[in-house]
Write a protein that holds these residues in place. Structure first.
Motif, PDB file in Angstrom:
ATOM      1  N   UNK A  19       0.827  -1.211   0.000  1.00  0.00           N
ATOM      2  CA  UNK A  19       0.000   0.000   0.000  1.00  0.00           C
ATOM      3  C   UNK A  19       0.859   1.259   0.000  1.00  0.00           C
ATOM      4  N   UNK A  20       1.962   1.249   0.767  1.00  0.00           N
ATOM      5  CA  UNK A  20       2.848   2.416   0.796  1.00  0.00           C
ATOM      6  C   UNK A  20       3.560   2.595  -0.542  1.00  0.00           C
ATOM      7  N   UNK A  21       3.934   1.488  -1.177  1.00  0.00           N
ATOM      8  CA  UNK A  21       4.567   1.565  -2.492  1.00  0.00           C
ATOM      9  C   UNK A  21       3.602   2.136  -3.517  1.00  0.00           C
ATOM     10  N   UNK A  22       2.350   1.671  -3.465  1.00  0.00           N
ATOM     11  CA  UNK A  22       1.346   2.178  -4.404  1.00  0.00           C
ATOM     12  C   UNK A  22       1.099   3.668  -4.181  1.00  0.00           C
ATOM     13  N   UNK A  23       1.066   4.087  -2.894  1.00  0.00           N
ATOM     14  CA  UNK A  23       0.857   5.499  -2.595  1.00  0.00           C
ATOM     15  C   UNK A  23       2.022   6.336  -3.096  1.00  0.00           C
ATOM     16  N   UNK A  24       3.247   5.841  -2.893  1.00  0.00           N
ATOM     17  CA  UNK A  24       4.417   6.564  -3.357  1.00  0.00           C
ATOM     18  C   UNK A  24       4.408   6.705  -4.879  1.00  0.00           C
ATOM     19  N   UNK A  25       4.085   5.608  -5.577  1.00  0.00           N
ATOM     20  CA  UNK A  25       4.029   5.664  -7.038  1.00  0.00           C
ATOM     21  C   UNK A  25       2.959   6.637  -7.516  1.00  0.00           C
ATOM     22  N   UNK A  26       1.849   6.682  -6.804  1.00  0.00           N
ATOM     23  CA  UNK A  26       0.781   7.608  -7.175  1.00  0.00           C
ATOM     24  C   UNK A  26       1.230   9.056  -6.999  1.00  0.00           C
ATOM     25  N   UNK A  27       1.990   9.303  -5.922  1.00  0.00           N
ATOM     26  CA  UNK A  27       2.513  10.650  -5.703  1.00  0.00           C
ATOM     27  C   UNK A  27       3.492  11.045  -6.800  1.00  0.00           C
ATOM     28  N   UNK A  28       4.360  10.107  -7.183  1.00  0.00           N
ATOM     29  CA  UNK A  28       5.344  10.395  -8.234  1.00  0.00           C
ATOM     30  C   UNK A  28       4.636  10.688  -9.552  1.00  0.00           C
ATOM     31  N   UNK A  29       3.663   9.862  -9.903  1.00  0.00           N
ATOM     32  CA  UNK A  29       2.930  10.066 -11.148  1.00  0.00           C
ATOM     33  C   UNK A  29       2.158  11.385 -11.111  1.00  0.00           C
ATOM     34  N   UNK A  30       1.571  11.696  -9.962  1.00  0.00           N
ATOM     35  CA  UNK A  30       0.828  12.948  -9.837  1.00  0.00           C
ATOM     36  C   UNK A  30       1.726  14.160  -9.974  1.00  0.00           C
ATOM     37  N   UNK A  31       2.906  14.102  -9.356  1.00  0.00           N
ATOM     38  CA  UNK A  31       3.846  15.217  -9.464  1.00  0.00           C
ATOM     39  C   UNK A  31       4.333  15.395 -10.890  1.00  0.00           C
ATOM     40  N   UNK A  32       4.614  14.280 -11.552  1.00  0.00           N
ATOM     41  CA  UNK A  32       5.088  14.359 -12.935  1.00  0.00           C
ATOM     42  C   UNK A  32       3.990  14.910 -13.849  1.00  0.00           C
ATOM     43  N   UNK A  33       2.757  14.462 -13.628  1.00  0.00           N
ATOM     44  CA  UNK A  33       1.646  14.966 -14.447  1.00  0.00           C
ATOM     45  C   UNK A  33       1.450  16.461 -14.234  1.00  0.00           C
ATOM     46  N   UNK A  34       1.604  16.916 -12.994  1.00  0.00           N
ATOM     47  CA  UNK A  34       1.456  18.342 -12.718  1.00  0.00           C
ATOM     48  C   UNK A  34       2.578  19.137 -13.368  1.00  0.00           C
ATOM     49  N   UNK A  35       3.787  18.594 -13.347  1.00  0.00           N
ATOM     50  CA  UNK A  35       4.907  19.275 -13.997  1.00  0.00           C
ATOM     51  C   UNK A  35       4.683  19.367 -15.502  1.00  0.00           C
ATOM     52  N   UNK A  36       4.234  18.272 -16.105  1.00  0.00           N
ATOM     53  CA  UNK A  36       3.984  18.288 -17.550  1.00  0.00           C
ATOM     54  C   UNK A  36       2.885  19.283 -17.901  1.00  0.00           C
ATOM     55  N   UNK A  37       1.870  19.371 -17.063  1.00  0.00           N
ATOM     56  CA  UNK A  37       0.788  20.330 -17.299  1.00  0.00           C
ATOM     57  C   UNK A  37       1.314  21.757 -17.231  1.00  0.00           C
ATOM     58  N   UNK A  38       2.163  22.035 -16.244  1.00  0.00           N
ATOM     59  CA  UNK A  38       2.740  23.374 -16.122  1.00  0.00           C
ATOM     60  C   UNK A  38       3.684  23.678 -17.282  1.00  0.00           C
ATOM     61  N   UNK A  39       4.449  22.668 -17.725  1.00  0.00           N
ATOM     62  CA  UNK A  39       5.360  22.876 -18.857  1.00  0.00           C
ATOM     63  C   UNK A  39       4.589  23.193 -20.130  1.00  0.00           C
ATOM     64  N   UNK A  40       3.487  22.505 -20.356  1.00  0.00           N
ATOM     65  CA  UNK A  40       2.653  22.785 -21.533  1.00  0.00           C
ATOM     66  C   UNK A  40       2.059  24.188 -21.449  1.00  0.00           C
ATOM     67  N   UNK A  41       1.662  24.600 -20.245  1.00  0.00           N
ATOM     68  CA  UNK A  41       1.115  25.949 -20.076  1.00  0.00           C
ATOM     69  C   UNK A  41       2.179  27.001 -20.363  1.00  0.00           C
ATOM     70  N   UNK A  42       3.408  26.768 -19.900  1.00  0.00           N
ATOM     71  CA  UNK A  42       4.491  27.725 -20.153  1.00  0.00           C
ATOM     72  C   UNK A  42       4.798  27.820 -21.643  1.00  0.00           C
ATOM     73  N   UNK A  43       4.763  26.691 -22.339  1.00  0.00           N
ATOM     74  CA  UNK A  43       5.003  26.705 -23.785  1.00  0.00           C
ATOM     75  C   UNK A  43       3.893  27.466 -24.508  1.00  0.00           C
ATOM     76  N   UNK A  44       2.661  27.281 -24.056  1.00  0.00           N
ATOM     77  CA  UNK A  44       1.544  28.017 -24.658  1.00  0.00           C
ATOM     78  C   UNK A  44       1.695  29.517 -24.415  1.00  0.00           C
ATOM     79  N   UNK A  45       2.213  29.904 -23.260  1.00  0.00           N
ATOM     80  CA  UNK A  45       2.431  31.318 -22.966  1.00  0.00           C
ATOM     81  C   UNK A  45       3.528  31.904 -23.850  1.00  0.00           C
ATOM     82  N   UNK A  46       4.577  31.122 -24.116  1.00  0.00           N
ATOM     83  CA  UNK A  46       5.635  31.569 -25.025  1.00  0.00           C
ATOM     84  C   UNK A  46       5.060  31.846 -26.410  1.00  0.00           C
ATOM     85  N   UNK A  47       4.264  30.926 -26.908  1.00  0.00           N
ATOM     86  CA  UNK A  47       3.658  31.095 -28.239  1.00  0.00           C
ATOM     87  C   UNK A  47       2.688  32.271 -28.250  1.00  0.00           C
TER      88      UNK A  47
END
Length: 250
Positions: A19-47
């Motif tokens: 359960x702790x491993x699954x929670x940790x993996x979920x946190x990692x995936x969530x953080x990465x998804x949030x970073x990718x979302x912010x990176x896409x937003x920054x690229x859209x702002x550049x354009x």
């Protein structure tokens, strides 16, 4: 009985570990998804900033109406220089601003270049004493504080191009629709004079032998900085590019 108890305890430990491993993996995936979302937003702002510089709407057509700069209806709205005589007055006007920026246009930074790391007035500035001119925090600590992300200082997505963030427009990023203070994304465009030596040759020359021929109407270079704040605390993406608007040849 003792053996059964041992196996039960081992099973509980394995279940807890899983359960702790699954929670940790979920946190990692969530953080990465949030970073990718912010990176896409920054690229859209550049354009979006590039469209702002070119005076175009989000569909690439010429901007001949609100909300574009020339049709904003604001008497103090700043415009990109249309000829050489407009460069110096515009830069001088921006340098007189407390933030050296107004409506997304900025004079060249003379202080720390990583200004996005100066979050609030409480953030330590290096050197801490006698900060350089233009050291303005991203976020204001009070309602009347000066900040680069304040309304009328930094530019929001679509503010001067009419770009919208909807599923019908082919994108849906919640960061781009945020308007609350301290949330969403902004861009700033620094207006920098072109080198006189490079201007005479109409070239950008690196330290070796490479050259890039330019066909500029106005001899200025724009440095665009886009910042997008993720949905999770501490998640921020900053993109920066140098942009030279060239005149299209017939």
């Amino acid at each position: 009985m003792f053996i059964v108890i041992v196996f039960v305890m081992l099973s509980m430990l394995l279940a807890l570990w899983a359960s702790r491993t699954a929670l940790f993996n979920e946190l990692v995936v969530g953080n990465d998804a949030d970073y990718q979302r912010a990176a896409e937003a920054a690229q859209a702002l550049i354009q979006d900033a590039e469209l702002d510089i070119r005076g175009e709407k989000s569909d690439g057509s010429l901007c001949i109406g609100p909300p574009c700069r020339a049709y904003s209806g604001k008497s103090d709205m700043l415009q990109f220089p249309g000829d050489t005589q407009e460069i110096n007055p515009l830069i001088m006007q921006l340098e007189a601003e407390p933030t050296r920026c107004k409506y997304g246009l900025c004079a060249r930074r003379v202080g720390r270049q990583d200004f996005w790391n100066y979050a609030t007035e409480a953030t330590q500035v290096v050197p801490s004493a006698n900060p350089n001119v233009g050291e303005v925090p991203l976020y204001a600590s009070s309602a009347d504080g000066v900040a680069l992300t304040a309304k009328g200082i930094g530019a929001r997505y679509g503010e001067f191009t009419g770009a919208v963030n909807t599923a019908d427009a082919g994108q849906l990023n919640p960061i781009l629709t945020e308007t609350e203070a301290g949330k969403g994304g902004w861009y700033w465009i620094e207006i920098m004079r072109y080198s006189d030596a490079a201007r005479s040759a109409n070239l950008v020359v690196d330290a070796k032998t490479s050259t890039l021929a330019l066909n500029l109407d106005v001899y200025v270079i724009y440095r665009i900085t886009a910042l997008a704040v993720g949905r999770k605390p501490g998640s921020t993406v900053v993109l920066q590019e140098t942009y030279a608007r060239q005149r299209l040849k017939d």
